[in-house]
Write an enzyme that holds these catalytic residues in place. Structure first.
Site, PDB file in Angstrom:
ATOM      1  CB  ALA A  59      -0.929   0.159   1.080  1.00 42.44           C
ATOM      2  CB  THR A  61       1.368   2.992   4.290  1.00 40.98           C
ATOM      3  OG1 THR A  61       2.725   2.995   4.361  1.00 40.98           O
ATOM      4  CG2 THR A  61       0.831   1.368   3.908  1.00 40.98           C
ATOM      5  CE1 TYR A 124      -2.744   4.255   3.914  1.00 39.60           C
ATOM      6  CE2 TYR A 124      -3.701   4.487   6.006  1.00 39.60           C
ATOM      7  CZ  TYR A 124      -3.289   3.421   5.167  1.00 39.60           C
ATOM      8  OH  TYR A 124      -2.948   2.353   5.566  1.00 39.60           O
ATOM      9  CE  LYS A 128      -5.324   0.178   2.654  1.00 44.65           C
ATOM     10  NZ  LYS A 128      -4.464  -0.948   1.950  1.00 44.65           N
ATOM     11  CD1 TRP A 149      -1.793   2.532  14.945  1.00 47.63           C
ATOM     12  CD2 TRP A 149      -1.920   2.451  17.403  1.00 47.63           C
ATOM     13  NE1 TRP A 149      -2.329   3.982  15.570  1.00 47.63           N
ATOM     14  CE2 TRP A 149      -2.417   3.825  16.913  1.00 47.63           C
ATOM     15  CE3 TRP A 149      -1.467   2.056  18.627  1.00 47.63           C
ATOM     16  CZ2 TRP A 149      -2.679   4.555  17.858  1.00 47.63           C
ATOM     17  CZ3 TRP A 149      -1.783   2.956  19.599  1.00 47.63           C
ATOM     18  CH2 TRP A 149      -2.654   4.013  19.398  1.00 47.63           C
TER      19      TRP A 149
END
Length: 290
Positions: A59, A61, A124, A128, A149
């Site tokens: 991804a 990120t 973001y 997603k 996380w």
């Protein structure tokens, strides 16, 4: 079983490669080998392959960079997963696509369920969420796994940055008013195979270590774990910062994005281990000379 792992050089992908290399027939692609911003390259490399399961752990990120590179974010996080899902469907293969707690706005004050309304507040998160929709529309057997996380030994994360700072500085700080749950890549890798063949209702599953914490609590527990193992640090406590103090951040972050793992627990026969147990395990494995 033949498995293709996209993002094999990343934090999660590397853990999957390590865990599965002796258990399955594995082929991994890292960013240098497969650019998810290039649809032609994806088709040229993936369509000729024969496989049973594809895991997309790749991804874009960088949450703040996504704000200024919206087109790139959507290409990698939304359009590429759509193409991967279509290729998998054509081969009757299963796609397991990793997503994020950042699809939620953070306004809830209880753990988010899989069917709670997704209301991302950043580019973001938007990209997603679009990727999730694209994958699920392609085939109902595909699976979205949302994590939060993520930490692990292959690539440094927040926990490693805080330990490094504590080794170098006597005073360190972390945000105390943002809450979610750490997720250990080793735990993801161990539990994932149970879903290679199994269908998951509605195609979305949350996985994170049990419990919740702020970044400050997370960092403090990491330091406490180091001290209990005799790992030398200059700092002993983690001071508190507020989200409003983070003036250099561009994107908005959800204040509360704890993921409910009740659905996972029902399918797997029990909940994931606590985030404290996972962090203590990671600290011992990664930093202790004992």
């Amino acid at each position: 079983m033949k498995i293709v792992i996209i993002g094999a050089g990343g934090r999660l992908g590397s853990a999957l490669m390590r865990e599965y290399r002796d258990k399955f027939e594995i082929l991994g692609f890292d960013h240098e080998q497969l650019d998810l911003a290039d649809n032609k390259q994806i088709s040229d490399w993936i369509e000729p392959l024969d496989f049973d399961v594809m895991i997309n752990a790749a991804a874009f990120t960088n949450v703040d960079l996504c704000e200024t590179q919206r087109e790139q974010a959507f290409q990698i996080n939304a359009d590429a997963p759509k193409l991967l899902a279509q290729i998998c469907s054509s081969k009757k293969a299963k796609l397991i696509h990793f997503s994020t707690d950042y699809v939620f706005d953070g306004e809830k004050r209880g753990p988010y369920l899989e069917d709670d309304s997704a209301k991302p507040i950043s580019v973001y998160g938007e990209s997603k969420r679009s990727g999730e929709i694209n994958v699920l529309e392609s085939n109902e057997r595909h699976l979205i796994i949302r994590v939060s996380w993520v930490f692990g030994p292959e690539r440094p994360s927040f926990i490693d940055a805080m330990v490094k700072r504590a080794q170098d500085e006597e005073q360190i700080e972390a945000v105390s008013d943002k809450f979610s749950t750490p997720t250990y890549t080793g735990d993801i890798a161990q539990t994932l195979p149970r879903f290679f063949d199994a269908d998951v209702p509605d195609g979305i599953l949350h996985f994170a270590n049990s419990g919740k914490c702020s970044w400050q609590e997370y960092a403090q527990f990491a330091l406490d774990s180091c001290h209990s193992l005799g790992i030398p640090l200059k700092a002993r406590t983690v001071g508190a910062l507020k989200l409003d103090d983070m003036k250099n951040w561009i994107a908005r972050r959800p204040v509360y994005s704890v993921l409910s793992t009740a659905k996972y627990a029902a399918l797997a026969g029990g909940p994931p281990r606590s985030w404290r147990d996972a962090v203590a395990d990671y600290i011992k494995r990664s930093y202790s000379k004992i």
